[in-house]
Write an enzyme that holds these catalytic residues in place. Sequence first.
Site, PDB file in Angstrom:
ATOM      1  N   SER A  88      34.763  31.681  35.347  1.00  0.00           N
ATOM      2  CA  SER A  88      34.311  30.985  36.872  1.00  0.00           C
ATOM      3  C   SER A  88      35.835  29.948  36.880  1.00  0.00           C
ATOM      4  CB  SER A  88      33.259  30.024  35.876  1.00  0.00           C
ATOM      5  OG  SER A  88      32.826  28.940  36.492  1.00  0.00           O
ATOM      6  N   TYR A 121      32.685  24.916  28.207  1.00  0.00           N
ATOM      7  CA  TYR A 121      32.050  25.645  29.102  1.00  0.00           C
ATOM      8  C   TYR A 121      33.438  26.046  30.049  1.00  0.00           C
ATOM      9  CZ  TYR A 121      30.329  28.258  33.254  1.00  0.00           C
ATOM     10  OH  TYR A 121      30.437  29.567  33.928  1.00  0.00           O
TER      11      TYR A 121
END
Length: 180
Positions: A88, A121
């Site tokens: 990401s 994350y």
Amino acid sequence: HKAKVEAMTLDLASLQSVQHFAEAFKSKNVPLHVLICNAAVFGAPWGLTEDGLESTFQVNHLGHFHLVQLLEDVLRRSAPARVVVVSSESHRFTDIKDSSGKLDFSLLSPSQKEYWAMLAYNRSKLCNILFSNELNRRLSPHGVTSNAVHPGNMIYSAIHRNWWVYTLLFTLARPFTKSM
């Protein structure tokens, strides 16, 4: 038209499950030309896996890392082969170093007191990038390449399901996102 698809069970929150999956896959004696590491959790509340590690770190990174290590010999024998690690762009918004610039492993699997879902994350996705780069460095001479990819900004999926605030943000952003 001759392709055969077979589902196999794998729980990245359990290193034992990863081990069993790798053993079951190896027992099939089939080549492995493409391995896509794409499972992830996002915005999950703090929790420990059965292995005693923070769940976001284990599911998003460590489970994939362990799987690739266990299947490395199959990938080498299957060359040309490729590992694709879905990361990401959020990996840019964190670090895994302490204030003195040294790698701080405690940041990867933080205590409940030190946990923030978004940061967990981001850190797991930074580990994905670092792992993919090192894997490519080590295995590309053997015909196995590794690439880390970013799927695109705010791809619409159900990854936001763990907290209503993320659901609201993703809903507002949906008109400007890509569908899967």
